[in-house]
Design an enzyme around this catalytic site. Structure first.
Site, PDB file in Angstrom:
ATOM      1  N   SER A 122       0.824  -1.331  -0.112  1.00 32.18           N
ATOM      2  CA  SER A 122       0.000  -0.023   0.181  1.00 32.18           C
ATOM      3  C   SER A 122       0.810   1.352   0.053  1.00 32.18           C
ATOM      4  CB  SER A 122      -0.701  -0.109   1.220  1.00 32.18           C
ATOM      5  OG  SER A 122      -1.604   1.106   1.486  1.00 32.18           O
TER       6      SER A 122
ATOM      7  N   TYR B 180      -1.468  -0.832  10.391  1.00 35.94           N
ATOM      8  CA  TYR B 180      -1.510  -1.071   8.765  1.00 35.94           C
ATOM      9  C   TYR B 180      -0.079  -0.662   8.035  1.00 35.94           C
ATOM     10  CZ  TYR B 180      -3.743  -1.438   4.226  1.00 35.94           C
ATOM     11  OH  TYR B 180      -4.029  -1.521   3.092  1.00 35.94           O
TER      12      TYR B 180
END
Ligand code: NAI
Length: 250
Positions: free
Chosen positions: A136, A149
């Site tokens: 990501s 995350y």
């Protein structure tokens, strides 16, 4: 000649499903590995040459069984796509992020990729296959309250280059880091909902639009193909140019 075989984790919906769909269109056989049983079955039914193996990618026994099944039933493996994740980046303020919640996110979003790779490598080595990790842009830039995350995805990019050096030349390992991808209209959801994106959601991107799941699928298809045979250990950022936009306010 039999078609090549890929397993895509977390392919019951969203980006993973789009990757599986694209690879089947490119002639791959797909094994969908996901913990969502109903959605996983629906996903496999919608694709040619796909089957579903219910798998929690954080469970060592289940992951070992998945790759044993792949060796026995598919005769080998050419591509592993580590896509499954708790995709909501927000963990709330760090003071209230419990160790259990931290470990759950790290297990699902990072350790699962190690586990799948650990069991997949003997199969991949035999076929000179590849690995694509879905990371990501949040590994590279942050909003507040997304530590677990961001740390997991940053770890995934580091795991990617470490594996590329260890496993080459037999196995190529790359990552794709998507930016904002609209996954709201997943065809495997019983009631797919398309969230209304605003004009400014699109316009802030240098390419003029939010990303779609097929943008990520196309990048994975390229990384899985011989056309990318000189690339390994890389992190391909796919964010419509957002990472290159300077966003200081006056
Ligand atoms: P999603 O939430 O729509 O799909 C995730 C899939 O992973 C689901 O099918 C879920 O059941 C599965 N999954 C979750 N935990 C699992 C487990 N323990 N075992 C097996 N399967 C499990 O997510 P989305 O948006 O499609 O994201 C896919 C990947 O792309 C993720 O790695 C996410 O972090 C990444 N990503 C997504 C972005 C976006 O804007 N949607 C942006 C950047 C990265």
């Amino acid at each position: 000649m039999t078609s090549p075989c890929a397993t895509v984790t977390g392919a019951a919906r969203g980006i993973g499903f789009a990757i599986a769909r694209r690879l089947t269109r490119d002639g791959w056989r797909i094994v969908i590995a996901d913990c969502e049983t109903d959605r996983g079955r629906r996903a496999a039914e919608q694709l040619d040459q796909a089957r579903f193996v219910p798998t929690d990618v954080t469970d060592e026994t289940a992951v070992e069984a998945l790759f044993r099944d792949l060796g026995q039933s598919e005769g080998g493996l050419d591509l592993l796509v580590n896509n499954a994740a708790i995709a909501d980046p927000s963990n709330g303020p760090i003071e209230s992020l419990s160790p259990a919640a931290w470990h759950q996110r790290l297990n699902t979003n990072l350790t699962s990729a190690y586990l799948c790779t650990h069991f997949a490598v003997p199969l991949l080595r035999a076929r000179e296959g590849g690995i694509v990790n879905i990371a990501s842009t949040r590994a590279l830039q942050s909003e507040p309250d997304c530590e677990a995350y961001a740390a997991a995805k940053g770890g995934l990019i580091a795991l990617t280059h470490a594996l590329a050096v260890s496993l080459g030349p037999a196995i190529r390992v790359n990552a794709v880091s998507p930016g904002w991808i609209d996954t709201s209209a997943s065809p495997t959801d019983a009631n797919p909902q398309s969230e209304a994106l605003t004009a400014s959601d699109h316009a802030q991107h240098p390419v003029g639009r939010v990303g779609g799941v097929d943008d990520v699928a196309a990048a994975v298809a390229w990384l899985a193909s011989a056309d990318s045979s000189f690339m390994s250990g890389e992190n391909l950022v796919l964010d419509g140019g957002m990472r290159r936009r300077m966003i200081y306010t006056d």
